[in-house]
Write a protein that holds these residues in place. Structure first.
Motif, mmCIF file in Angstrom:
data_model
loop_
_atom_site.group_PDB
_atom_site.id
_atom_site.type_symbol
_atom_site.label_atom_id
_atom_site.label_comp_id
_atom_site.label_asym_id
_atom_site.label_seq_id
_atom_site.Cartn_x
_atom_site.Cartn_y
_atom_site.Cartn_z
ATOM 1 N N ARG A 128 34.186 27.270 30.125
ATOM 2 C CA ARG A 128 34.484 29.098 30.197
ATOM 3 C C ARG A 128 34.191 29.478 31.454
ATOM 4 N NH1 ARG A 128 33.788 32.782 25.969
ATOM 5 N NH2 ARG A 128 32.465 34.267 27.289
ATOM 6 N N ARG A 129 33.451 28.270 32.285
ATOM 7 C CA ARG A 129 33.135 28.420 33.833
ATOM 8 C C ARG A 129 33.690 28.292 34.423
ATOM 9 N NH1 ARG A 129 29.858 31.643 36.073
ATOM 10 N NH2 ARG A 129 28.960 30.690 37.205
ATOM 11 N N ILE A 130 34.882 27.025 33.763
ATOM 12 C CA ILE A 130 35.808 26.670 35.227
ATOM 13 C C ILE A 130 36.719 27.608 35.207
ATOM 14 C CG2 ILE A 130 37.882 24.840 34.740
ATOM 15 C CD1 ILE A 130 36.290 22.522 33.341
ATOM 16 N N VAL A 131 37.552 28.437 33.786
ATOM 17 C CA VAL A 131 38.260 29.637 33.727
ATOM 18 C C VAL A 131 38.029 30.483 35.280
ATOM 19 C CG1 VAL A 131 39.158 31.933 32.455
ATOM 20 C CG2 VAL A 131 39.185 28.998 31.506
ATOM 21 N N GLU A 132 36.471 30.639 34.744
ATOM 22 C CA GLU A 132 36.259 31.729 36.124
ATOM 23 C C GLU A 132 36.394 31.663 37.550
ATOM 24 O OE1 GLU A 132 32.469 33.914 33.985
ATOM 25 O OE2 GLU A 132 32.310 32.357 33.965
ATOM 26 N N ILE A 133 36.182 29.810 38.064
ATOM 27 C CA ILE A 133 36.208 29.802 39.205
ATOM 28 C C ILE A 133 37.925 29.725 39.606
ATOM 29 C CG2 ILE A 133 36.532 27.566 40.525
ATOM 30 C CD1 ILE A 133 33.463 26.853 38.931
ATOM 31 N N VAL A 134 38.989 29.154 38.316
ATOM 32 C CA VAL A 134 39.967 29.544 38.644
ATOM 33 C C VAL A 134 40.479 30.774 38.921
ATOM 34 C CG1 VAL A 134 41.786 28.949 37.626
ATOM 35 C CG2 VAL A 134 40.926 27.147 37.654
ATOM 36 N N ARG A 135 39.388 31.663 38.418
ATOM 37 C CA ARG A 135 40.282 33.287 37.803
ATOM 38 C C ARG A 135 39.508 33.719 39.820
ATOM 39 N NH1 ARG A 135 37.805 37.027 33.656
ATOM 40 N NH2 ARG A 135 36.058 36.687 34.907
ATOM 41 N N ALA A 136 38.400 33.174 39.911
ATOM 42 C CA ALA A 136 38.033 34.285 41.116
ATOM 43 C C ALA A 136 39.384 33.254 42.019
ATOM 44 C CB ALA A 136 36.584 32.944 41.813
ATOM 45 N N CYS A 137 39.492 32.428 42.421
ATOM 46 C CA CYS A 137 40.100 31.491 43.142
ATOM 47 C C CYS A 137 41.583 31.993 43.348
ATOM 48 C CB CYS A 137 40.814 29.838 43.283
ATOM 49 S SG CYS A 137 38.938 29.450 43.451
ATOM 50 N N SER A 138 42.153 32.878 41.832
ATOM 51 C CA SER A 138 43.663 33.373 41.847
ATOM 52 C C SER A 138 43.631 34.609 41.963
ATOM 53 C CB SER A 138 43.945 32.980 40.241
ATOM 54 O OG SER A 138 44.355 31.520 39.953
ATOM 55 N N ILE A 139 42.902 35.659 42.902
ATOM 56 C CA ILE A 139 43.079 36.719 43.382
ATOM 57 C C ILE A 139 43.422 36.504 44.426
ATOM 58 C CG2 ILE A 139 41.859 39.027 43.446
ATOM 59 C CD1 ILE A 139 39.790 37.909 40.949
ATOM 60 N N PRO A 140 44.740 37.263 45.477
ATOM 61 C CA PRO A 140 44.299 37.328 46.609
ATOM 62 C C PRO A 140 43.242 38.563 47.279
ATOM 63 C CG PRO A 140 46.139 38.287 44.986
ATOM 64 C CD PRO A 140 45.410 37.560 44.301
ATOM 65 N N SER A 141 42.522 37.792 48.031
ATOM 66 C CA SER A 141 41.038 38.136 48.238
ATOM 67 C C SER A 141 41.148 38.075 49.990
ATOM 68 C CB SER A 141 40.101 37.546 47.957
ATOM 69 O OG SER A 141 40.382 36.099 47.936
ATOM 70 N N ASP A 142 39.894 38.227 50.120
ATOM 71 C CA ASP A 142 39.527 38.062 51.834
ATOM 72 C C ASP A 142 38.405 37.041 51.520
ATOM 73 O OD1 ASP A 142 40.526 41.167 51.996
ATOM 74 O OD2 ASP A 142 39.636 42.088 51.678
ATOM 75 N N VAL A 143 37.715 37.352 50.684
ATOM 76 C CA VAL A 143 36.515 36.340 50.832
ATOM 77 C C VAL A 143 35.944 35.998 49.170
ATOM 78 C CG1 VAL A 143 34.671 38.454 50.214
ATOM 79 C CG2 VAL A 143 33.954 35.616 51.229
ATOM 80 N N LEU A 144 35.876 34.448 49.059
ATOM 81 C CA LEU A 144 35.207 34.020 47.284
ATOM 82 C C LEU A 144 33.517 33.703 48.033
ATOM 83 C CD1 LEU A 144 38.024 30.561 47.009
ATOM 84 C CD2 LEU A 144 37.561 33.147 45.420
ATOM 85 N N ILE A 145 33.152 34.564 46.688
ATOM 86 C CA ILE A 145 31.654 34.681 46.822
ATOM 87 C C ILE A 145 31.371 34.033 45.095
ATOM 88 C CG2 ILE A 145 30.059 35.967 46.499
ATOM 89 C CD1 ILE A 145 31.787 38.608 48.470
ATOM 90 N N MET A 146 30.748 32.873 45.413
ATOM 91 C CA MET A 146 30.172 32.296 43.542
ATOM 92 C C MET A 146 29.020 32.767 44.270
ATOM 93 S SD MET A 146 33.553 29.859 43.971
ATOM 94 C CE MET A 146 34.633 29.709 43.908
ATOM 95 N N ASP A 147 28.165 33.355 42.638
ATOM 96 C CA ASP A 147 26.970 32.833 42.190
ATOM 97 C C ASP A 147 26.513 31.564 40.836
ATOM 98 O OD1 ASP A 147 23.889 33.217 42.012
ATOM 99 O OD2 ASP A 147 24.371 35.183 41.224
ATOM 100 N N GLU A 148 25.896 30.508 41.705
ATOM 101 C CA GLU A 148 26.536 29.885 40.605
ATOM 102 C C GLU A 148 26.908 28.982 40.020
ATOM 103 O OE1 GLU A 148 23.544 27.545 41.074
ATOM 104 O OE2 GLU A 148 21.727 28.804 41.325
#
Length: 192
Positions: A128-148
């Motif tokens: 599940r955590r891997i899916v959340e990381i890939v999701r965050a990295c897949s979104i066209p964005s200005d910044v990547l922000i990750m909490d733990e």
């Protein structure tokens, strides 16, 4: 500069969590915000995302006169997957600017094929955590922000995910909030 955090303070139930904290988060740089539990890491992240307001001080996003919010790829500390959707659909639902094929390719770097078809509720905590990381990295964005982001992830998966995150960072900033800075030596370390 993308984000200016200027002398922010925040208290909860009379306990000061952040006290006149300042930081400039700039394009093409990586930051790891670290410290003991309950030192304000998650609170600071929520302020950047405008989910929490400081008691005093200011968080400026891309020049407030121009941009009222920041477009961020985010990994929250708590699980934010839709339990009934599979891994690909959990990612696809957040942006119409990404393709299922690309999502599948990225997920297959870390997960076996059969896992991609399972509903999120049937995935392990690490999956599940891997899916959340890939999701965050897949979104066209200005910044990547990750909490733990690596909470519940094995050391081998962590070592594979860090270069993936760096690659996906592009020219925007990367900000990771964590108590465990192993493997993050390339980032500017900010102690709270």
């Amino acid at each position: 500069m993308i984000i200016e955090i200027h002398e922010v303070s925040k208290s909860f139930n009379g306990k000061k969590i952040l006290d006149n904290f300042s930081l400039n988060i700039e394009d093409e740089h990586s930051y790891v915000v670290t410290g003991k539990e309950e030192c304000g890491k998650t609170t600071l992240m929520r302020m950047i995302l405008r989910l929490e307001m400081p008691d005093s001080g200011h968080v400026g996003l891309l020049g407030d006169y121009k941009y009222p919010f920041i477009n961020a790829g985010v990994v929250f500390q708590d699980d934010r997957l839709v339990p009934g959707l599979n891994a690909v659909d959990n990612i696809y639902m957040v942006s119409n600017k990404i393709f299922r094929e690309t999502i599948t390719e990225d997920l297959l770097k870390f997960l076996p094929t059969e896992v991609l078809k399972l509903p999120a509720r049937r995935l392990s905590k690490e999956q599940r955590r891997i899916v959340e990381i890939v999701r965050a990295c897949s979104i066209p964005s200005d910044v990547l922000i990750m909490d733990e982001p690596f909470k519940g992830v094995s050391e081998s998966a962590r070592q594979a995910l860090i270069p993936y995150i760096r690659e996906k960072q592009g020219k925007g900033p990367l900000v990771i909030f964590t108590g465990n800075t192993a493997g993050l030596d390339f980032m500017r370390k900010i102690e709270l």
